[in-house]
Design an enzyme around this catalytic site. Sequence first.
Site, PDB file in Angstrom:
ATOM      1  N   CYS A 271     -39.091  22.274 -21.372  1.00  0.00           N
ATOM      2  CA  CYS A 271     -38.499  21.700 -20.157  1.00  0.00           C
ATOM      3  C   CYS A 271     -38.717  20.187 -20.145  1.00  0.00           C
ATOM      4  CB  CYS A 271     -39.125  22.390 -18.951  1.00  0.00           C
ATOM      5  SG  CYS A 271     -39.068  21.477 -17.422  1.00  0.00           S
TER       6      CYS A 271
ATOM      7  N   CYS B 245     -40.292  18.655 -17.156  1.00  0.00           N
ATOM      8  CA  CYS B 245     -41.726  18.950 -17.060  1.00  0.00           C
ATOM      9  C   CYS B 245     -42.528  17.969 -17.901  1.00  0.00           C
ATOM     10  CB  CYS B 245     -42.016  20.367 -17.547  1.00  0.00           C
ATOM     11  SG  CYS B 245     -41.133  21.645 -16.658  1.00  0.00           S
TER      12      CYS B 245
END
Lengths: 309, 107
Positions: free
Chosen positions: B30, B33
């Site tokens: 991600c 993230c």
Amino acid sequence: MEEKRSFDMIVVGGGPGGCTAALYAARAGLSVLVLEKLSAGGQMALTEAIDNYPGYDEGIDGFTLAEKMQRQAERFGAKTEYAEVLSLDLAANPKRLSTDAGDFFARTVVIAAGAQPRELGLAHEAELTGKGVAYCAACDGMRYKGKTVVVVGGGSSAAADALLLSRVAGKVILVHRRGKLRAEKIYNEPLMRAGNIEFRWNSVVAGLLHGAKLTGVRLRDVATGAETDIDCDGLFISVGRKPSTRLERGQLELDSGGYIAADETTKTSLPGVYAVGDVRAKPLRQVVTAVADGAVAVHMAEEFLAGGA
Amino acid sequence: MAAVNINTEEFKRMISGDKPVLVDFWAPWCGYCRRLAPAYDALADELGGELAFAKINVDDDSAVADELGVEVIPTLIMYKNGRAVDSVVNPGSKGAMERFIRAALAK
């Protein structure tokens, strides 16, 4: 000891252009601070694979490349402050940058604030972002394994997004306001061959259907005005980018697209202020052109500082 | 104090302690993230005396994320006395994260 607040150069934005300016400035013996609101890399940090940055023959992911550029600048003494710039006074001497971590001052400023995805401007678009509405297929595509997604846009990045998503999602519906794509020709054949990409030509997304999450989109035929609702799990918006120049408006000359007016020298309409990377008016926005700008800006700033202005 | 990687068991033990705990639900694939991590770690250094900073990789521990209804990552959830008091999805700056933490701690 009080934290240092005044620098020879402050760079706004830690993408490739900003990191390169910091690297060159630090190596030239200037004190330099990079103001970055979240993490190095800018748009590049969200790019899964960068295959056109020379020297990485196997490609490199954008976040890792960003970390490398940041560390390289810091190795020569550049500092990074994770702070968001709230307002600027670029005409002052020294120039003042007010952030959510306090005020900073600099003799020269490099604007490397980059660009961000353009929104469609639909009702509820912002609150559904992350809940079905997305702007980055490489970042968010994995969530839609086997599902149905809509891609909006007709340029090369929309075509690339549709192709990427066709390998993950069950079905991809590409919506474009014209009757054919503006995308580079190399995309045509793979798009046709993918087998799970449907095209909705001459159509725009007129509305978002949702509960707590996106459940579908309302399409409008631009010729007839007829509207149809289609179910989908995700909507990927790929309708271009807009420069992050809100703070510079009124202080620096911008072009009609909102980009900072500066030629290859990166000099803006104010002395001692330089624009690098995607934020500058230029014909090609790439990592390689951003890093080149960063180097040029420092060269110009050194001339400016040597002039004693 | 640095942010610590925890699993489901450690999560349950940690949130029932006296110190507030901020948990970052993330995954290595991600991009958003990964982008949060440097600022999250910097905040852990700055504010580690007031609260604990933890990270759960939802690929390794999907059970706890499912149980808590974490559907979107990165999600940050603040726990006080074993209870979730507030959460935020993908904050856009280090400042935004710090403002979320201050507001959640005051709840």
